[in-house]
Design an enzyme around this catalytic site. Sequence first.
Site, mmCIF file in Angstrom:
data_model
loop_
_atom_site.group_PDB
_atom_site.id
_atom_site.type_symbol
_atom_site.label_atom_id
_atom_site.label_comp_id
_atom_site.label_asym_id
_atom_site.label_seq_id
_atom_site.Cartn_x
_atom_site.Cartn_y
_atom_site.Cartn_z
ATOM 1 N N GLU A 72 0.810 -1.221 0.000
ATOM 2 C CA GLU A 72 0.000 0.000 0.000
ATOM 3 C C GLU A 72 0.848 1.279 0.000
ATOM 4 O O GLU A 72 0.513 2.235 -0.697
ATOM 5 C CB GLU A 72 -0.928 0.016 1.226
ATOM 6 C CG GLU A 72 -1.846 1.230 1.199
ATOM 7 C CD GLU A 72 -2.805 1.326 2.369
ATOM 8 O OE1 GLU A 72 -2.754 0.485 3.271
ATOM 9 O OE2 GLU A 72 -3.602 2.283 2.364
ATOM 10 N N ILE A 140 -0.667 -1.755 7.760
ATOM 11 C CA ILE A 140 -1.721 -1.538 8.764
ATOM 12 C C ILE A 140 -3.025 -1.416 7.993
ATOM 13 O O ILE A 140 -3.255 -0.436 7.290
ATOM 14 C CB ILE A 140 -1.506 -0.263 9.613
ATOM 15 C CG1 ILE A 140 -0.250 -0.400 10.481
ATOM 16 C CG2 ILE A 140 -2.734 -0.008 10.502
ATOM 17 C CD1 ILE A 140 -0.038 0.760 11.445
ATOM 18 N N ASP A 141 -3.848 -2.451 8.096
ATOM 19 C CA ASP A 141 -5.167 -2.401 7.476
ATOM 20 C C ASP A 141 -6.137 -1.992 8.581
ATOM 21 O O ASP A 141 -6.093 -2.538 9.686
ATOM 22 C CB ASP A 141 -5.511 -3.789 6.925
ATOM 23 C CG ASP A 141 -6.898 -3.823 6.296
ATOM 24 O OD1 ASP A 141 -7.282 -2.822 5.654
ATOM 25 O OD2 ASP A 141 -7.593 -4.840 6.458
ATOM 26 N N THR A 143 -6.742 1.606 9.378
ATOM 27 C CA THR A 143 -6.020 2.697 10.054
ATOM 28 C C THR A 143 -6.907 3.395 11.078
ATOM 29 O O THR A 143 -6.449 3.778 12.147
ATOM 30 C CB THR A 143 -5.515 3.728 9.025
ATOM 31 O OG1 THR A 143 -6.602 4.107 8.193
ATOM 32 C CG2 THR A 143 -4.449 3.136 8.150
ATOM 33 N N HIS A 245 -17.185 3.123 3.898
ATOM 34 C CA HIS A 245 -16.530 1.953 3.301
ATOM 35 C C HIS A 245 -17.513 0.862 2.884
ATOM 36 O O HIS A 245 -17.166 -0.018 2.107
ATOM 37 C CB HIS A 245 -15.519 1.337 4.286
ATOM 38 C CG HIS A 245 -14.355 2.232 4.573
ATOM 39 N ND1 HIS A 245 -13.416 1.952 5.530
ATOM 40 C CD2 HIS A 245 -13.987 3.420 4.034
ATOM 41 C CE1 HIS A 245 -12.509 2.913 5.558
ATOM 42 N NE2 HIS A 245 -12.839 3.818 4.665
ATOM 43 N N SER A 269 -10.996 -3.284 9.424
ATOM 44 C CA SER A 269 -9.925 -4.142 8.890
ATOM 45 C C SER A 269 -10.361 -5.558 8.525
ATOM 46 O O SER A 269 -11.511 -5.946 8.720
ATOM 47 C CB SER A 269 -8.747 -4.231 9.869
ATOM 48 O OG SER A 269 -8.977 -5.222 10.853
ATOM 49 N N LYS A 272 -12.342 -8.782 10.285
ATOM 50 C CA LYS A 272 -13.681 -9.333 9.989
ATOM 51 C C LYS A 272 -13.560 -10.715 9.342
ATOM 52 O O LYS A 272 -14.293 -11.634 9.685
ATOM 53 C CB LYS A 272 -14.459 -8.379 9.063
ATOM 54 C CG LYS A 272 -14.806 -7.042 9.728
ATOM 55 C CD LYS A 272 -15.698 -6.182 8.847
ATOM 56 C CE LYS A 272 -14.978 -5.384 7.794
ATOM 57 N NZ LYS A 272 -14.028 -4.363 8.277
ATOM 58 N N ARG A 286 -19.726 -6.430 2.628
ATOM 59 C CA ARG A 286 -19.100 -5.156 2.264
ATOM 60 C C ARG A 286 -19.792 -4.680 0.995
ATOM 61 O O ARG A 286 -19.580 -5.237 -0.086
ATOM 62 C CB ARG A 286 -17.607 -5.370 2.025
ATOM 63 C CG ARG A 286 -16.822 -4.085 1.809
ATOM 64 C CD ARG A 286 -15.345 -4.394 1.644
ATOM 65 N NE ARG A 286 -14.521 -3.211 1.744
ATOM 66 C CZ ARG A 286 -14.068 -2.708 2.879
ATOM 67 N NH1 ARG A 286 -14.342 -3.288 4.024
ATOM 68 N NH2 ARG A 286 -13.336 -1.617 2.880
ATOM 69 N N ASP A 299 -6.237 -5.297 0.598
ATOM 70 C CA ASP A 299 -7.315 -5.231 1.596
ATOM 71 C C ASP A 299 -8.131 -6.521 1.666
ATOM 72 O O ASP A 299 -9.026 -6.625 2.513
ATOM 73 C CB ASP A 299 -8.264 -4.060 1.280
ATOM 74 C CG ASP A 299 -7.673 -2.726 1.708
ATOM 75 O OD1 ASP A 299 -6.944 -2.704 2.712
ATOM 76 O OD2 ASP A 299 -7.935 -1.712 1.026
HETATM 77 N N1 LIG Z 1 -14.978 4.217 -0.380
HETATM 78 C C1 LIG Z 1 -14.430 3.113 0.104
HETATM 79 N N2 LIG Z 1 -15.080 1.941 -0.006
HETATM 80 C C2 LIG Z 1 -14.532 0.817 0.489
HETATM 81 N N3 LIG Z 1 -13.320 0.783 1.118
HETATM 82 C C3 LIG Z 1 -12.623 1.915 1.260
HETATM 83 C C4 LIG Z 1 -13.137 3.134 0.770
HETATM 84 N N4 LIG Z 1 -12.250 4.107 1.058
HETATM 85 C C5 LIG Z 1 -11.209 3.497 1.676
HETATM 86 N N5 LIG Z 1 -11.421 2.186 1.815
HETATM 87 C C6 LIG Z 1 -10.512 1.178 2.399
HETATM 88 O O1 LIG Z 1 -11.175 0.317 3.266
HETATM 89 C C7 LIG Z 1 -10.189 -0.282 4.088
HETATM 90 C C8 LIG Z 1 -10.684 -0.421 5.500
HETATM 91 O O2 LIG Z 1 -11.902 -1.027 5.452
HETATM 92 P P1 LIG Z 1 -12.691 -1.355 6.759
HETATM 93 O O3 LIG Z 1 -13.800 -0.365 6.828
HETATM 94 O O4 LIG Z 1 -13.168 -2.755 6.489
HETATM 95 O O5 LIG Z 1 -11.744 -1.280 7.885
HETATM 96 C C9 LIG Z 1 -8.989 0.581 4.057
HETATM 97 O O6 LIG Z 1 -7.932 -0.115 3.482
HETATM 98 C C10 LIG Z 1 -9.435 1.747 3.238
HETATM 99 O O7 LIG Z 1 -8.445 2.240 2.432
HETATM 100 P P2 LIG Z 1 -7.359 3.289 2.979
HETATM 101 O O8 LIG Z 1 -6.223 2.459 3.472
HETATM 102 O O9 LIG Z 1 -6.981 4.059 1.806
HETATM 103 O O10 LIG Z 1 -8.009 4.074 4.077
HETATM 104 MG MG LIG Z 2 -6.353 -1.493 4.160
HETATM 105 MG MG LIG Z 3 -3.265 0.264 5.252
HETATM 106 MG MG LIG Z 4 -4.388 3.542 3.906
#
Ligand SMILES: Nc1ncnc2c1ncn2[C@@H]1O[C@H](COP(=O)(O)O)[C@@H](O)[C@H]1OP(=O)(O)O
Ligand SMILES: [Mg+2]
Ligand SMILES: [Mg+2]
Ligand SMILES: [Mg+2]
Length: 358
Positions: A72, A140-141, A143, A245, A269, A272, A286, A299
């Site tokens: 990433e 880090i998934d 964040t 998300h 992350s 789940k 999702r 991801d």
């Molecule tokens: N619009 C979006 N729809 C779905 N996932 C997204 C969206 N924007 C960012 N993400 C990503 O969803 C992941 C986290 O998902 P969750 O809600 O399951 O924890 C992150 O990696 C994030 O990316 P990023 O790393 O760029 O923030």
């Molecule tokens: Mg991620």
């Molecule tokens: Mg990340």
């Molecule tokens: Mg990120």
Amino acid sequence: MSTTAPYARELEIAQLAVQRAAILTKRVFHEKAKGTVSKDDASPVTIGDFGAQALIISALRANFPHDAIVAEEEAAQLRSDEKLRSLIWGLVKETKLGDAHAEEELLGGGVKDEADLLEVLDLGRSEGGRVGRVWTLDPIDGTKGFLRGGQYALALALLEDGDVKVGVLGCPNLPVDDEAPLAADIGANQTDDEGRGVIFSSVIGQGATSRPLGTAGLAESKPIQMKEVKEMASASFCESVESGHSNQSEAAQIAQKLGITKPSVRMDSQAKYGSIARGAGDIYLRLPTSKTYQEKIWDHAAGDLIVREAGGQVTDTKGRRLDFGVGRTLAENSGVIAAPAAVHGQVLEVVQEVLGLK
Ligand SMILES: Nc1ncnc2c1ncn2[C@@H]1O[C@H](COP(=O)(O)O)[C@@H](O)[C@H]1OP(=O)(O)O
Ligand SMILES: [Mg+2]
Ligand SMILES: [Mg+2]
Ligand SMILES: [Mg+2]
């Protein structure tokens, strides 16, 4: 004749690399709490992201120098920010797998200096694709979860010709115990104190396992399995904490139509995927919030294999398997539905009904 299971070495290196990087992310989290990592030094998640990515890629570089890597983060920000670079270098340099010297040696390599730190980070810029061996990494998934003391994961997977062969998820804030039910507040204020920190692993055709995150090479892996859903009324489903998300109102409609009576469990992350794979939860939904967002391969790759190897099925909302061979994103997919194989079809049908896809 060798009796070593396929991908044994890839699995071991991936597990140890994730384990070591989690030492760094946990330290960053605790130093943030103590105020040692100040806001002026950049966000703690930035420090954790770069530090964990550098540690994991350095292990891959030393052990599998010919493999491509899709990660990433990239070094650009660190090239111009000397202060941040030296802060991260200091942490990376000090992070070791404790007294388990044999394991540390097995990981090999390491990061040599600040210039090498930048080089290592940028090894993750591959475009991926359908050919050859490609590792994909999210250091880090989740964040948002990391920052709020909720769930986050260090996610690493190996693709071969577009198929996931090995998947490892380190989840510092999930219970070690596979039998622990999903607490309603699991998405918030969970720290890596005693009883927490688990690593989920899977190799294609070899099932999925869990073991405590903190014990380098010492603890045995235990097989994990999705739980049978006897009746939908008592099933539990997981979704994102962030409404940006995943479409939570559509998920609520789907749950209602399926007859699910419990409120969703929200956590950040790929924790789940791990949680349903060990049978703590049942279904992960999702649902796309926009037509333009493309999910990233890092991801989902590790979580996808762990769930499938634990007896689950993972598709997008159109019923297609996730396609990790089209590049850095899941450009051919839309959303994710993960459920035990026996009920996946039923869940998919209702998803398509609510989303107007049939
Ligand atoms: N619009 C979006 N729809 C779905 N996932 C997204 C969206 N924007 C960012 N993400 C990503 O969803 C992941 C986290 O998902 P969750 O809600 O399951 O924890 C992150 O990696 C994030 O990316 P990023 O790393 O760029 O923030
Ligand atoms: Mg991620
Ligand atoms: Mg990340
Ligand atoms: Mg990120």
